[in-house]
Design a protein around this motif. Structure first.
Motif, PDB file in Angstrom:
ATOM      1  N   HIS A   1       0.855  -1.180   0.000  1.00  0.00           N
ATOM      2  CA  HIS A   1       0.000   0.000   0.000  1.00  0.00           C
ATOM      3  C   HIS A   1       0.895   1.236   0.000  1.00  0.00           C
ATOM      4  O   HIS A   1       2.130   1.116  -0.001  1.00  0.00           O
ATOM      5  CB  HIS A   1      -0.970   0.006   1.182  1.00  0.00           C
TER       6      HIS A   1
ATOM      7  N   HIS B   1      -3.245   5.356  -3.988  1.00  0.00           N
ATOM      8  CA  HIS B   1      -4.100   5.675  -2.850  1.00  0.00           C
ATOM      9  C   HIS B   1      -5.028   6.822  -3.244  1.00  0.00           C
ATOM     10  O   HIS B   1      -4.567   7.887  -3.656  1.00  0.00           O
ATOM     11  CB  HIS B   1      -3.234   6.091  -1.661  1.00  0.00           C
ATOM     12  N   PRO B   2      -6.346   6.655  -3.125  1.00  0.00           N
ATOM     13  CA  PRO B   2      -7.257   7.737  -3.505  1.00  0.00           C
ATOM     14  C   PRO B   2      -7.161   8.911  -2.544  1.00  0.00           C
ATOM     15  O   PRO B   2      -6.983   8.734  -1.336  1.00  0.00           O
ATOM     16  CB  PRO B   2      -8.645   7.078  -3.434  1.00  0.00           C
ATOM     17  N   ARG B   3      -7.261  10.103  -3.080  1.00  0.00           N
ATOM     18  CA  ARG B   3      -7.292  11.291  -2.231  1.00  0.00           C
ATOM     19  C   ARG B   3      -8.679  11.456  -1.627  1.00  0.00           C
ATOM     20  O   ARG B   3      -9.677  11.173  -2.289  1.00  0.00           O
ATOM     21  CB  ARG B   3      -6.914  12.536  -3.032  1.00  0.00           C
TER      22      ARG B   3
ATOM     23  N   ALA C   1     -12.167  12.990  -0.577  1.00  0.00           N
ATOM     24  CA  ALA C   1     -13.028  14.014  -1.142  1.00  0.00           C
ATOM     25  C   ALA C   1     -13.023  15.232  -0.234  1.00  0.00           C
ATOM     26  O   ALA C   1     -12.915  15.110   0.988  1.00  0.00           O
ATOM     27  CB  ALA C   1     -14.446  13.470  -1.307  1.00  0.00           C
TER      28      ALA C   1
ATOM     29  N   THR D   1       0.759   9.651   3.701  1.00  0.00           N
ATOM     30  CA  THR D   1       0.440   8.875   2.504  1.00  0.00           C
ATOM     31  C   THR D   1       1.291   9.313   1.327  1.00  0.00           C
ATOM     32  O   THR D   1       1.523  10.509   1.119  1.00  0.00           O
ATOM     33  CB  THR D   1      -1.053   9.037   2.166  1.00  0.00           C
TER      34      THR D   1
ATOM     35  N   TYR E   1       0.957   9.829  -2.036  1.00  0.00           N
ATOM     36  CA  TYR E   1      -0.023   9.979  -3.112  1.00  0.00           C
ATOM     37  C   TYR E   1       0.621   9.939  -4.498  1.00  0.00           C
ATOM     38  O   TYR E   1      -0.073   9.766  -5.504  1.00  0.00           O
ATOM     39  CB  TYR E   1      -0.792  11.290  -2.952  1.00  0.00           C
TER      40      TYR E   1
ATOM     41  N   ARG F   1       2.147   5.432  -8.203  1.00  0.00           N
ATOM     42  CA  ARG F   1       1.209   4.810  -9.143  1.00  0.00           C
ATOM     43  C   ARG F   1       1.907   3.601  -9.759  1.00  0.00           C
ATOM     44  O   ARG F   1       2.936   3.756 -10.415  1.00  0.00           O
ATOM     45  CB  ARG F   1       0.777   5.786 -10.246  1.00  0.00           C
TER      46      ARG F   1
ATOM     47  N   THR G   1      -6.118   0.450   4.409  1.00  0.00           N
ATOM     48  CA  THR G   1      -6.351   1.363   3.291  1.00  0.00           C
ATOM     49  C   THR G   1      -7.168   0.601   2.256  1.00  0.00           C
ATOM     50  O   THR G   1      -7.170  -0.637   2.229  1.00  0.00           O
ATOM     51  CB  THR G   1      -5.034   1.847   2.636  1.00  0.00           C
ATOM     52  N   SER G   2      -7.825   1.348   1.374  1.00  0.00           N
ATOM     53  CA  SER G   2      -8.661   0.682   0.373  1.00  0.00           C
ATOM     54  C   SER G   2      -7.831  -0.063  -0.664  1.00  0.00           C
ATOM     55  O   SER G   2      -8.331  -0.989  -1.313  1.00  0.00           O
ATOM     56  CB  SER G   2      -9.558   1.706  -0.330  1.00  0.00           C
ATOM     57  N   ASN G   3      -6.570   0.328  -0.841  1.00  0.00           N
ATOM     58  CA  ASN G   3      -5.729  -0.314  -1.861  1.00  0.00           C
ATOM     59  C   ASN G   3      -4.730  -1.304  -1.264  1.00  0.00           C
ATOM     60  O   ASN G   3      -3.750  -1.656  -1.912  1.00  0.00           O
ATOM     61  CB  ASN G   3      -4.988   0.746  -2.686  1.00  0.00           C
TER      62      ASN G   3
ATOM     63  N   ASP H   1     -10.542   6.820   4.185  1.00  0.00           N
ATOM     64  CA  ASP H   1     -10.133   5.707   3.328  1.00  0.00           C
ATOM     65  C   ASP H   1     -10.133   4.392   4.093  1.00  0.00           C
ATOM     66  O   ASP H   1     -10.510   3.357   3.569  1.00  0.00           O
ATOM     67  CB  ASP H   1      -8.748   5.964   2.726  1.00  0.00           C
TER      68      ASP H   1
END
Length: 310
Positions: free
Chosen positions: A82, A108-110, A112, A131, A133, A136, A164-166, A196
């Motif tokens: 992650h 990792h999504p930022r 909202a 994180t 960010y 990729r 984390t979601s990823n 997240d």
């Protein structure tokens, strides 16, 4: 829960590659903290042709230790669990040096806008892990994908969202081993921090790992766990017990996260109550999803929200 296993400070050898099993070596970065324990463990798997898992933080000493460990080796893939800043940042350097692709679930999504209120920092107290960010992956792996680029070392992707979601664990078939990143740590429970981080996903992912029958878990932080099913089952029960405590406090009339933390974490130093509050937030989200708790004043559960029993 099951007792954690600690690495005595005298047993931590920063800057060296330790042979942990026939296929696995580990280099520990000198970045100890309350999130990283003794430091981030980067794994090198194979001989000659190798795979590197979680290259680690941008520390000159750790980069130099990896250079030494990989001298004469051919890096064929860089696997990342992650995108926290103690796991993925050196992946870019290693990819540039070796040409090996980076492989992970995805970036990792930022958050909202407006979903994660910014709190004023306390002196010497981090609220959560930072994180990366910018990371990729060259290859976005899906659950069940097989990475077979090194003879005698076959990896399967195991998507484990929650921390984390990823978050992706990596299973090494030849040693019945699972590299668990931060999903399962060898010394402590894992931070689950919204927006997240997701407690329901985390508990579901723990149940999946508990049912896998892996012989050994290799966390990025802490020692290996050779009692995988027992240990992970205890982690699940610890989370559920904490959640029962959160629900009891809401039912007792405590409607805000600081009020709940003051009771549930009474034996924890006050300066750590803000990080604890994020864990309570994650539990409240889960309780809302189950229809056990309601909230007022927003369109989703928030860190600064007001909660009530349903």
């Amino acid at each position: 829960m099951a007792a954690p296993t600690f690495l005595p400070l005298d047993d931590v050898r920063y800057g060296t590659a330790e042979q942990m099993s026939p296929l696995i070596r580990r280099v520990i970065a000198e970045n100890p903290s309350k999130f990283t324990y003794r430091g981030t463990g980067t794994y090198v798997v194979g001989h000659g042709d190798v795979v590197v898992i979680d290259p680690g933080p941008r520390l000159d000493a750790h980069r130099e230790a990896l250079e030494a460990a990989l001298e004469g080796e051919r890096v064929r893939a860089i696997l990342v669990t992650h995108c926290h800043s103690d796991h993925s940042p050196l992946a870019a350097w290693l990819r540039e040096q070796t040409g090996a692709p980076t492989i992970a679930f995805g970036p990792h999504p930022r958050p909202a806008p407006g979903t994660d209120p910014i709190e004023p920092p306390d002196d010497d107290v981090e609220i959560e892990e930072s994180t990366d960010y910018d990371f990729r992956p060259d290859v976005a792996a899906a659950d069940g994908d097989v990475i077979d680029v090194v003879p005698g070392a076959t990896f399967t992707a195991v998507h484990t969202p929650g921390h984390t979601s990823n978050h992706m664990c990596w299973a090494l078939g030849e040693e019945s081993a699972l590299f668990t990143g931060d999903h399962v740590m060898g010394w402590s429970t894992t931070v689950v921090s919204p927006p997240d981080g997701d407690m329901a996903a985390y508990i579901d992912s723990l149940r999946r790992v508990a049912g896998r029958n892996d012989t050994v878990l290799w966390p990025t932080h802490g020692p290996p766990r050779r009692d995988a099913e027992t240990y992970v089952t205890a982690l699940i029960e610890h989370r559920l017990e904490r959640e029962r405590g959160v629900l009891a406090q809401v039912r007792a009339g405590r409607s805000t996260i600081p009020e709940i933390v003051e009771v549930l974490y009474a034996d924890v130093r006050a300066e750590l109550h803000k990080p604890a509050g994020r864990s309570v937030w994650a539990h409240l989200e889960h309780l809302v999803d189950q229809g056990l708790v309601g909230f007022d004043g927003a369109d989703r559960p928030m860190l600064d929200g007001t909660y009530r029993p349903c």
